[in-house]
Motif scaffolding. Structure first.
Motif, PDB file in Angstrom:
ATOM      1  N   HIS A  27      32.630  30.160  65.227  1.00 10.98           N
ATOM      2  CA  HIS A  27      33.068  28.814  64.911  1.00 10.98           C
ATOM      3  C   HIS A  27      31.890  27.884  64.751  1.00 10.98           C
ATOM      4  CE1 HIS A  27      37.141  29.939  65.429  1.00 10.98           C
ATOM      5  NE2 HIS A  27      36.740  30.673  66.444  1.00 10.98           N
ATOM      6  N   SER A  28      32.061  26.946  63.863  1.00  7.85           N
ATOM      7  CA  SER A  28      30.989  25.977  63.674  1.00  7.85           C
ATOM      8  C   SER A  28      31.206  24.805  64.605  1.00  7.85           C
ATOM      9  CB  SER A  28      30.964  25.527  62.222  1.00  7.85           C
ATOM     10  OG  SER A  28      32.200  24.952  61.892  1.00  7.85           O
ATOM     11  N   GLY A  29      30.374  23.807  64.493  1.00  8.95           N
ATOM     12  CA  GLY A  29      30.429  22.663  65.393  1.00  8.95           C
ATOM     13  C   GLY A  29      29.010  22.321  65.760  1.00  8.95           C
ATOM     14  N   ASP A  30      28.837  21.380  66.688  1.00  8.53           N
ATOM     15  CA  ASP A  30      27.484  21.000  67.067  1.00  8.53           C
ATOM     16  C   ASP A  30      26.948  21.948  68.129  1.00  8.53           C
ATOM     17  OD1 ASP A  30      27.410  18.881  65.352  1.00  8.53           O
ATOM     18  OD2 ASP A  30      28.299  17.487  66.803  1.00  8.53           O
ATOM     19  N   LEU A  31      25.655  22.233  68.032  1.00  5.84           N
ATOM     20  CA  LEU A  31      25.008  23.005  69.078  1.00  5.84           C
ATOM     21  C   LEU A  31      24.849  22.129  70.304  1.00  5.84           C
ATOM     22  CD1 LEU A  31      21.956  24.980  67.669  1.00  5.84           C
ATOM     23  CD2 LEU A  31      24.078  25.878  68.575  1.00  5.84           C
ATOM     24  N   PRO A  32      25.049  22.680  71.508  1.00  7.21           N
ATOM     25  CA  PRO A  32      24.772  21.878  72.710  1.00  7.21           C
ATOM     26  C   PRO A  32      23.286  21.518  72.756  1.00  7.21           C
ATOM     27  CG  PRO A  32      25.647  24.056  73.280  1.00  7.21           C
ATOM     28  CD  PRO A  32      25.477  24.027  71.802  1.00  7.21           C
TER      29      PRO A  32
ATOM     30  N   ILE B 227      20.712  24.187  73.770  1.00  4.90           N
ATOM     31  CA  ILE B 227      20.360  25.248  72.816  1.00  4.90           C
ATOM     32  C   ILE B 227      19.431  24.696  71.740  1.00  4.90           C
ATOM     33  CG2 ILE B 227      21.288  26.954  71.209  1.00  4.90           C
ATOM     34  CD1 ILE B 227      21.955  27.502  74.126  1.00  4.90           C
TER      35      ILE B 227
END
Lengths: 467, 467
Positions: B114-119, B122
């Motif tokens: 899944h895509s989204g923002d990296l924490p 990371i």
């Protein structure tokens, strides 16, 4: 070779002629004027190429007479000694040899890491990996890669194989943590404890260590430093003992950089079929070929029994820890073993390398490296030519090292410790066998440029070895 | 916890109270005014914390009456079923279970990336690795790292252990390609084919696969989803059969996130000494602790027989493929096995991670992750609370998953295929044993945030499982 300068093209052509003995040791090359006319080059270009070959010790300029072949790599005296055939036995590697192996993996006469500029290929590679890290998105970091490895990298490797002239599909490849890891998985997949494995002698010491740890028995097959495993000897071995697998490096295997002729490859595969052998092919040096990379044994494998193992360690970077295996009939088991013992490889890293390959960076790097290795090799052979006493040496058309055979009285193993004290790491012959043979031999690498300190170390060897 | 906001401190304190049953299910919490006075906080801060706990399903706001404990994780009905003790046997993992294992490694109900923002942790980690790549100099890429791994990373790991309260020196650590690789090396070092290994039941399936590949026999020791391996049962096993090694995860091991009490650890070590066992400790979940990470078994190991295995995969990134092992009396052999099977790990990668740790990035990441995991866990438990029928579930103080025990008629394994068709990956109980037990159990992970699609998948489970 489209990116080469014209003097490089001429230089390569002349070198090829020397290697093919078109001009023999002591013979005169065509005159500068003839070369200009025949090749359609300017005088300056021709002179530049000749002077470079002279600097490499391959030509000698005699005033008013022209350029003469001073050293003829194929004409250098070739190593003679052959391994004996001995019964299969368990492997036990001594602590001294382990220490030597650890140091020798660097392929360097000098013991420490050295600074200097990174080659442009590695700079580009690292940029690609950095981009891949920055492209990591969302929850990618929360997932393991599939055990076979990144699809894009496997596609690039398949394309790379296709350019070399043989065909492998991405499904037939599994990514590993280097070639040693691939060899380990291959042996685990096709052998059981106590099985006999035939290896080259002299041959790669890392294989001997694997056999020891997996409790396999070894039978050493005499191997020519020029043409690889002696197939007559292999046939004798297979008739005398039950052998489960055979490990060979037909393309420029260590220590001597031998190249196995096509006829031998065909005989090897016929024997493998008759005796139901697994053939494990260590192909790690293929991309160091001075000419085009030879077909792997695997390209001739109509019986699905050649496990090809390779990695980027010899032709790109030892610090990537990325290799691959194409496991023939054992492929599913190999892939499963990779999953069970390691789960996966880094996805970001594989994607970075895949992009580096897709961008043409890898091909460009190989071209540059090939030229550098040739210069390094020729300088080394020229140096060895000047050693006192009878020195026999291979003149490999690829690989990273030559195999040097010195007079019988030389004991390379006992010189190892003294070398370390002087800051020189030598790689003694006995490392490449469990038989205790090859005491008067050593491997000398040309992986690194002959800068001042390395040349000094090299020139210290004759005294150190009491040649 | 110094970087926490005050509402977070209060939230943690209240949560701890609920977990410790200071306030029981249905009881009223102190009033907002009381909390303001006792804790010296503003009304807004107190309300913020209460509302957050309400949103997590842990409190219920009743108008004019105050906040009541709606869910009490430790009061959720606990799993009952215990494994039977059965004689040691070879391991054979079916293809169906292999398929489930591969998918379950992602700890996700959803099948795809899944895509989204990296924490932010990371992002910082990847920057560190990028810097390390750019810092690579000269001929570094031509050399293999030492087999033990990068010194700076091992120092950082030793510091990390010291912060947790136990002591290990960099010399006692060897870097591996993840925890599975560490477990593999540990088993190879201390066992021989046919040996019996005691494991937790239910326990980590990856261990069962390793035993299968190494041809070791397994004896399963009943394990509580709350307090880990049953030491009485282990004692019985050790008296009945000759056992070579025992694999345990005292800190939040999968599937249930159990925490082994100190007394059990001490008894385990006493038994190990009496029966001359190698103890392999899988410590991979320690850094997911909601409170401070518990001491490892290894910290109590006065007899040098606990091999600690761990990695960054559960607390930082699964895509790093970096783990470590501290091998006690088998350490040299483990390190040698790493060398022989893989040569080395990437130096640039290790240095990037070491710097990330030295900069404090790792600690900050763990703090953030801890809060996220708590929220994820509590939402999951609240959801499970609302399932029909008798649902028993663990309420782990660390780890990434809960163990759910459903009514006897439920067959989680047969629901797996149907789940896949619906785009839901479930992790059935029989995966965690070779005995065929735990058919009515499953592991549900809270490693990922309960976004809309995951919550939908979760809510589909009761029907899918025919609860």
């Amino acid at each position: 070779m489209e990116s080469e300068y014209r003097y490089q093209q001429l230089e390569n052509w002349l070198l090829q002629g020397i290697l093919e003995q078109r001009w023999r040791l002591g013979e005169r090359l065509p005159s500068i004027r003839t070369l200009c006319q025949e090749q359609g080059l300017s005088k300056a270009t021709v002179q530049h190429a000749l002077q470079r070959l002279e600097a490499q010790g391959l030509l000698e300029a005699r005033p008013k007479a022209g350029y003469f072949v001073a050293l003829q790599p194929d004409g250098v005296k070739k190593p003679l000694s052959r391994a004996r055939i001995e019964a299969p036995r368990p492997v036990s590697v001594s602590d001294l040899l382990l220490d030597i192996m650890r140091r020798s993996a660097a392929f360097d006469l000098l013991p420490d890491l050295h600074s200097g500029d990174l080659p442009p290929g590695i700079v580009a590679l690292n940029r690609s990996i950095g981009r891949s890290l920055r492209r990591q998105k969302g929850e990618d970091y929360q997932y393991y890669d599939e055990p076979a490895g990144d699809r894009q990298l496997r596609e690039q490797l398949a394309l790379h194989a296709a350019r070399r002239g043989w065909s492998v599909s991405p499904e037939q490849l599994c990514i590993t943590s280097g070639c040693q890891h691939a060899l380990f998985l291959a042996l685990m997949a096709c052998c059981e404890r106590g099985d006999v494995v035939a290896v080259e002698s002299p041959g790669f010491y890392g294989v001997l260590q694997l056999l020891e740890q997996l409790e396999l028995r070894v039978v050493e097959v005499p191997t020519s430093a020029e043409s690889g495993m002696d197939i007559d000897a292999l046939e004798e071995v297979l008739e005398r003992w039950k052998v489960r697998a055979c490990i060979v490096s037909p393309a420029f295997g260590t220590p001597g950089g031998a190249l196995m002729p096509l006829a031998s490859k065909q005989r090897l595969l016929a024997l493998a079929e008759r005796h139901n052998l697994a053939v494990i092919e260590d192909d790690i040096y293929a991309d160091t070929a001075q000419g085009s990379a030879p077909d792997p044994l695997k390209a001739l494998d109509s019986d699905n029994r050649v496990i090809l193992c390779s990695s980027f360690s010899k032709c790109l970077s030892r610090d990537l820890r990325l290799g691959w295996v194409s496991g023939a009939r054992w492929h599913d088991r190999i892939q499963h073993l990779k999953l069970v013992t390691q789960l996966a490889s880094s996805r970001y890293l594989q994607q970075g390398v895949a992009e580096f390959m897709a961008d043409g960076g890898f091909s460009a790097h190989l071209r540059r490296q090939r030229n550098e290795l040739r210069v390094n090799r020729d300088q080394l052979i020229a140096e060895l030519h000047a050693w006192p006493g009878e020195v026999r040496v291979t003149a490999p058309q690829g690989g990273l090292a030559v195999w040097v055979e010195l007079p019988e009285h030389v004991d390379t193993l006992s010189a190892y410790g003294e070398g370390l004290e002087q800051g020189v790491v030598i790689t003694p012959g006995p490392l490449f066998s469990v038989s205790g043979q090859f005491a008067n031999c050593l491997r000398i690498s040309f992986a690194h440029p002959w800068n001042a300190s390395r040349t000094r170390a090299l020139r210290r060897l004759p005294e150190l070895l009491r040649v």
